[in-house]
Design an enzyme around this catalytic site. Structure first.
Site, PDB file in Angstrom:
ATOM      1  N   THR A   7      -8.956  52.452  -8.506  1.00 24.12           N
ATOM      2  CA  THR A   7      -8.031  51.729  -9.388  1.00 24.12           C
ATOM      3  C   THR A   7      -7.954  52.414 -10.746  1.00 24.12           C
ATOM      4  OG1 THR A   7      -7.474  49.565 -10.336  1.00 24.12           O
ATOM      5  CG2 THR A   7      -9.814  50.136 -10.332  1.00 24.12           C
ATOM      6  N   ASN A   9      -6.846  50.300 -13.085  1.00 23.56           N
ATOM      7  CA  ASN A   9      -6.763  49.053 -13.843  1.00 23.56           C
ATOM      8  C   ASN A   9      -8.147  48.667 -14.373  1.00 23.56           C
ATOM      9  OD1 ASN A   9      -6.700  46.279 -14.493  1.00 23.56           O
ATOM     10  ND2 ASN A   9      -4.875  45.995 -13.225  1.00 23.56           N
ATOM     11  N   HIS A  11      -9.088  46.161 -16.181  1.00 24.92           N
ATOM     12  CA  HIS A  11      -9.432  44.736 -15.994  1.00 24.92           C
ATOM     13  C   HIS A  11     -10.080  44.535 -14.627  1.00 24.92           C
ATOM     14  CE1 HIS A  11      -7.014  43.444 -19.460  1.00 24.92           C
ATOM     15  NE2 HIS A  11      -6.108  44.301 -19.025  1.00 24.92           N
ATOM     16  N   LYS A  12      -9.483  45.151 -13.619  1.00 31.84           N
ATOM     17  CA  LYS A  12     -10.034  45.025 -12.265  1.00 31.84           C
ATOM     18  C   LYS A  12     -11.432  45.626 -12.212  1.00 31.84           C
ATOM     19  CE  LYS A  12      -6.202  45.396  -9.019  1.00 31.84           C
ATOM     20  NZ  LYS A  12      -5.715  46.296  -7.980  1.00 31.84           N
ATOM     21  N   ASP A  68      -5.851  45.595  -3.234  1.00 36.40           N
ATOM     22  CA  ASP A  68      -4.452  45.318  -3.539  1.00 36.40           C
ATOM     23  C   ASP A  68      -4.294  43.809  -3.601  1.00 36.40           C
ATOM     24  OD1 ASP A  68      -2.026  46.596  -4.275  1.00 36.40           O
ATOM     25  OD2 ASP A  68      -1.107  45.796  -2.465  1.00 36.40           O
ATOM     26  N   THR A  69      -3.596  43.376  -4.629  1.00 34.49           N
ATOM     27  CA  THR A  69      -3.485  41.948  -4.911  1.00 34.49           C
ATOM     28  C   THR A  69      -2.029  41.563  -5.059  1.00 34.49           C
ATOM     29  OG1 THR A  69      -5.638  41.847  -6.001  1.00 34.49           O
ATOM     30  CG2 THR A  69      -4.035  40.191  -6.664  1.00 34.49           C
ATOM     31  N   GLY A 149      -2.166  40.440 -16.189  1.00 30.13           N
ATOM     32  CA  GLY A 149      -1.135  40.150 -15.185  1.00 30.13           C
ATOM     33  C   GLY A 149      -0.566  38.745 -15.326  1.00 30.13           C
ATOM     34  N   TYR A 150      -0.561  38.018 -14.229  1.00 33.71           N
ATOM     35  CA  TYR A 150       0.043  36.691 -14.196  1.00 33.71           C
ATOM     36  C   TYR A 150      -0.936  35.583 -14.595  1.00 33.71           C
ATOM     37  CZ  TYR A 150       3.567  39.249 -11.497  1.00 33.71           C
ATOM     38  OH  TYR A 150       4.518  40.147 -11.091  1.00 33.71           O
ATOM     39  N   LYS A 171     -13.387  32.692 -14.158  1.00 26.89           N
ATOM     40  CA  LYS A 171     -12.310  33.246 -13.312  1.00 26.89           C
ATOM     41  C   LYS A 171     -12.912  33.944 -12.092  1.00 26.89           C
ATOM     42  CE  LYS A 171      -8.600  36.587 -12.776  1.00 26.89           C
ATOM     43  NZ  LYS A 171      -7.933  37.812 -13.226  1.00 26.89           N
TER      44      LYS A 171
END
Ligand code: ITT
Length: 191
Positions: A7, A9, A11-12, A68-69, A149-150, A171
């Site tokens: 990744t 990302n 955050h991930k 993958d999300t 993200g969302y 979370k």
């Protein structure tokens, strides 16, 4: 032991590192000098997760995993789903995606949604899969600044804080990625 998370990302990576714990040295793509945007051309989460993990295995010959999300919104027929990253178009920001979802959901009373994560692990050349899911409701406006993200518009069932209002450990304890990652860790620790 060292393991690569396919990744870019950050955050991930941070979420995964918190779950993996200190016995694993977690490296993301920038840490191994991989600056390429790995193609994600499959039309399923699993397909994309495999694509990312296989790319790293083939180019770097190392044990690795990819995630993958997708966010699936019932009233939008499952969108953005596998297209969650670039829902508002190539080069869009997280906020562009959030605003597009809010626009599309204006006036809709069915707010049901879920996040799904598929993690693909390649260990000693063999592939394994782990899945995680969390159900919730889409908010009508963003709340909170944590996460990515969302997260500001997702309210997990049973909680009155959006993912972006929670601290990272809460979370992680209930999220799609947290659930998939804990299955991965259990597998790694018990083999
Ligand atoms: P990599 O492919 O480099 O791992 P990405 O950001 O493209 O990073 P995904 O394709 O898995 O990651 O994720 C698709 C999008 O879904 C991502 O860009 C976010 O907008 C959103 N997303 C993923 N995980 C999320 C989470 O835990 N909370 C909120 N949104 C998330």
């Amino acid at each position: 032991m060292k393991i690569v998370f396919a990744t870019h990302n950050q955050h991930k990576k941070e979420e995964a590192a918190a779950i993996l714990g200190s016995q694993w040295e977690l490296l993301a793509l920038p840490d191994i000098g991989c600056l390429t945007e790995i193609p994600e051309t499959a039309d399923t989460l699993m397909g994309n997760a495999i694509q990312k993990a296989q790319y790293v295995f083939q180019h770097y010959h190392t044990n690795c995993f990819a995630d993958d999300t997708g966010l699936e919104i019932e009233a939008l027929g499952g969108r953005p789903g596998v297209y969650s990253a670039r829902y508002a178009g190539e080069g869009c920001s997280y906020n562009d995606n959030v605003q597009k979802v809010l626009r599309e959901m204006q006036g809709l009373t069915n707010r049901k949604a879920c996040f799904k994560t598929v993690v693909t692990l390649i260990l000693d050349g063999r592939e394994y899969y782990f899945e995680g899911r969390v159900d919730g409701q889409m908010l009508t406006e963003p709340r909170g600044t944590a996460g990515f993200g969302y997260d500001p518009i997702f309210l997990p069932d049973g909680y009155d804080q959006s993912f972006a209002e929670m601290d990272a450990s809460l979370k992680n304890s209930i999220s799609h990625r947290g659930r998939a990652m804990r299955k991965l860790v259990e597998f790694l620790n018990n083999r």
